[in-house]
Design a protein around this motif. Structure first.
Motif, PDB file in Angstrom:
ATOM      1  N   GLN A  42       0.809  -1.178  -0.060  1.00  0.00           N
ATOM      2  CA  GLN A  42       0.066   0.109   0.139  1.00  0.00           C
ATOM      3  C   GLN A  42       1.041   1.193   0.096  1.00  0.00           C
ATOM      4  O   GLN A  42       0.646   2.111  -0.865  1.00  0.00           O
ATOM      5  N   SER A  45       2.655   1.750  -3.342  1.00  0.00           N
ATOM      6  CA  SER A  45       1.814   2.280  -4.283  1.00  0.00           C
ATOM      7  C   SER A  45       1.385   3.740  -4.046  1.00  0.00           C
ATOM      8  O   SER A  45       1.235   4.375  -5.283  1.00  0.00           O
ATOM      9  N   LEU A  46       1.398   4.302  -2.964  1.00  0.00           N
ATOM     10  CA  LEU A  46       1.095   5.651  -2.627  1.00  0.00           C
ATOM     11  C   LEU A  46       2.337   6.438  -2.957  1.00  0.00           C
ATOM     12  O   LEU A  46       2.112   7.691  -3.339  1.00  0.00           O
ATOM     13  N   THR A  47       3.510   6.078  -2.735  1.00  0.00           N
ATOM     14  CA  THR A  47       4.705   6.900  -2.733  1.00  0.00           C
ATOM     15  C   THR A  47       5.665   6.599  -3.884  1.00  0.00           C
ATOM     16  O   THR A  47       6.536   7.353  -4.537  1.00  0.00           O
ATOM     17  N   ASP A 104      -9.966   4.912   2.709  1.00  0.00           N
ATOM     18  CA  ASP A 104      -9.599   6.219   2.599  1.00  0.00           C
ATOM     19  C   ASP A 104     -10.765   6.940   3.160  1.00  0.00           C
ATOM     20  O   ASP A 104     -11.552   7.884   2.742  1.00  0.00           O
ATOM     21  N   LEU A 109      -6.125   9.873   3.568  1.00  0.00           N
ATOM     22  CA  LEU A 109      -4.799   9.598   2.921  1.00  0.00           C
ATOM     23  C   LEU A 109      -4.725  10.637   1.974  1.00  0.00           C
ATOM     24  O   LEU A 109      -3.618  11.043   1.469  1.00  0.00           O
ATOM     25  N   THR A 110      -5.872  11.109   1.463  1.00  0.00           N
ATOM     26  CA  THR A 110      -5.769  12.095   0.297  1.00  0.00           C
ATOM     27  C   THR A 110      -5.235  13.415   0.951  1.00  0.00           C
ATOM     28  O   THR A 110      -4.502  14.217   0.526  1.00  0.00           O
ATOM     29  N   GLY A 113      -1.511  11.927   3.021  1.00  0.00           N
ATOM     30  CA  GLY A 113      -0.568  11.244   2.586  1.00  0.00           C
ATOM     31  C   GLY A 113      -0.616   9.722   3.465  1.00  0.00           C
ATOM     32  O   GLY A 113      -1.610   9.231   3.957  1.00  0.00           O
ATOM     33  N   THR A 114       0.874   9.064   3.695  1.00  0.00           N
ATOM     34  CA  THR A 114       0.899   8.023   4.523  1.00  0.00           C
ATOM     35  C   THR A 114       0.919   8.100   5.958  1.00  0.00           C
ATOM     36  O   THR A 114       1.188   7.071   6.563  1.00  0.00           O
TER      37      THR A 114
END
Length: 412
Positions: A42, A45-47, A104, A109-110, A113-114
Motif C-alpha cells: 500500500q 503504491s502511494l509513494t 480512505d 490519505l488524500t 498522505g501516508t
C-alpha cells in the motif's frame, strides 16, 4: 534391566492449554506477517519511493525497542494473560483502523498522505514491544519444567512455519482479493488469537522483590543477563551472527544481478531459510538436544557463517538455495538451544525482564543488521560484504568458545 522411557515428541502438545497458546501465537504471527505485506504494498503504491519501505520497519522498531525494558518489568509484576489480552486488543484496533484507512475514510490519505498508516504502524510497534515478554513468560506457567525444551521446539516450528505461510498468504489475498480483504483477514486472525489466549486459565502473578525501587526492578533483567555467562554468551552469539552474518537485506541484489532469477526466485530465496528451520525444528522435536548443547550451538553458529560464505561465492541458483536452507537448519538449532537455556536458567519472577533483554539483543540486530549489510555492500561490494560478514561470525564463535567455558560445557 530397566528400559529407558521413550521420548514423546508431542508431549507439550498433549496439554490443551499449550495448544491454545500455540494457536494464539500462530494467529498473531500470521496476522502480523499479512500486515507487513499489505502495508508494504500500500505504501509503495502511494509513494513509489523505496525509502518509504525502510521507514516501515523503523517506525515499528523504535517503539518496540524503547518500551522493551518496561514491558519486561510489567510482565513480571502483572497478570501475563491480561497483558496479552490488552496488547492483542491494541493490535486488533490498529488492524481495524488500517482496514478503515484503506477505504480512505474521510479522505485521510488524500489529505495527509501516508502519515495515518505510519501512525498505526507505530501503535503496532508499541503492542508488539509489550506482548513479547508476556508471551515468553506465560509459556512456563502452562507447561511443566521438564517439557520446556519440547515446548520451545514447537514454538520455533510454529513461528517459522507462520513466517513462510504468512507472507505468501498475504500476497495471495492482496493479489487476488484486494487490499481490503488482506486487512480484513488480519482482523479475523487477531480475533482468533484473542479467543485462543482467552481459553487459557488465569495464572498467578510471580512473587517479586518489592524492596527494590522502580529503576532497580526495571534493570534487574539486564544485571541478571550480564551476570550469567551462559545466557549472555548465547545471546551475543545470535546477536553477532544476525548483525554481521545475515544476507537477507541483500537478497534482491543477488536475485536480480548475480543469480538473475527475478522476483519469483527472490521469493524462493527468502523462503529457503525458514523451510530449513521448520524441518530442523521438527527433527529436534523427535530427537531433542540434551548432551553437549553448548558445543552444538557453537558449531551451528560457525556453520551459519560458512553457509553465508558459500552463498556469497555461489553463482548457481540451486546451490544458493541449498546454502540458505542449510543456514536455516543450523540457525534453528541455535534459536532452540538459546530459548531453552534462557527458560531453564531464569527465575520465574524474572522471565519477562530477561525476555525483554533478549528481544533488545535479537530485535535490534535484525534492524541494524540490515543497515550494516547495506553499508558494507556499498563500501566493499555485495559479494565481499557477505563473505566479510561470514568471516566475522566465525571470529565471534572462536572468541566465545575460548572465553565462555560454561557455554562450551553446557548440557540441557
Amino acid at each position: 534391566m530397566q528400559e529407558t522411557p521413550k521420548h514423546d515428541a508431542y508431549a507439550a502438545l498433549r496439554n490443551p492449554e499449550y495448544r491454545f497458546f500455540l494457536l494464539g501465537r500462530v494467529g498473531m504471527t500470521l496476522a502480523l506477517q499479512i500486515q507487513a505485506v499489505s502495508v508494504g504494498w500500500q505504501i509503495y503504491s502511494l509513494t513509489h519511493d523505496p525509502f518509504s519501505l525502510g521507514l516501515i520497519g523503523l517506525t515499528e522498531a523504535i517503539p518496540a525497542l524503547s518500551i522493551s525494558l518496561f514491558a519486561g518489568y510489567v510482565a513480571d509484576t502483572r497478570s501475563r494473560k491480561k497483558i496479552i489480552f490488552w496488547c492483542l486488543s491494541l493490535l486488533l484496533l490498529a488492524s481495524s483502523l488500517l482496514l478503515a484507512v484503506s477505504y480512505d475514510v474521510g479522505q485521510m490519505l488524500t489529505l495527509m498522505g501516508t502519515a495515518p498508516i505510519y501512525g498505526l504502524i507505530f501503535l503496532t510497534g508499541v503492542a508488539r514491544g509489550m506482548i513479547g515478554p508476556a508471551i515468553f513468560a506465560l509459556m512456563p506457567q502452562i507447561v511443566s519444567r521438564d517439557l520446556y525444551a519440547n515446548a520451545v521446539t514447537w514454538n520455533s516450528t510454529s513461528w517459522q512455519a507462520s513466517s513462510v505461510l504468512g507472507p505468501a498468504l498475504g500476497g495471495l489475498i492482496y493479489g487476488f482479493a484486494g487490499m481490503h480483504a488482506a486487512y480484513a483477514s488480519q482482523v479475523v486472525l487477531l480475533a482468533v488469537a484473542m479467543f485462543a489466549f482467552g481459553l487459557i486459565s488465569p495464572k498467578p502473578i510471580p512473587t517479586s522483590d518489592k524492596r527494590q525501587d522502580f529503576w532497580a526492578n526495571l534493570t534487574e533483567g539486564i544485571r541478571f543477563v550480564f551476570g550469567n555467562q551462559v545466557i549472555l554468551s548465547a545471546m551475543s552469539l545470535d546477536l553477532f551472527a544476525v548483525l554481521f552474518g545475515g544476507a537477507v537485506a541483500l537478497l534482491p541484489v543477488f536475485a536480480s544481478d548475480i543469480l538473475k532469477v527475478g522476483a519469483q526466485g527472490l521469493g524462493l530465496l527468502r523462503a529457503a531459510p525458514a523451510v530449513g528451520s521448520v524441518l530442523m525444528a521438527l527433527f529436534i522435536a523427535h530427537y531433542p538436544i540434551k548432551r553437549n548443547a553448548g558445543k552444538i550451538m557453537l558449531a551451528c553458529v560457525a556453520a551459519f557463517g560458512l553457509c553465508m560464505i558459500g552463498f556469497a561465492l555461489s553463482d548457481s541458483f540451486i546451490i544458493s538455495l541449498i546454502m540458505l536452507a542449510l543456514s536455516g537448519v543450523v540457525d534453528s538449532v541455535s534459536v532452540i538451544v538459546r530459548s531453552t537455556l534462557i527458560q531453564l536458567n531464569t527465575p520465574e519472577n524474572m522471565k519477562g525482564r530477561v525476555s525483554a533483554v533478549n528481544n533488545m539483543f535479537i530485535g535490534s540486530s535484525n534492524e541494524i543488521g540490515e543497515f550494516e549489510s547495506g553499508t558494507a555492500a556499498r563500501l566493499l561490494g555485495v559479494v565481499p560484504s557477505v563473505i566479510f560478514g561470514g568471516c566475522v561470525t566465525l571470529g565471534v564463535v572462536s572468541f566465545t568458545a575460548l572465553k565462555a567455558d560454561k557455554l562450551r560445557k553446557l548440557d540441557l
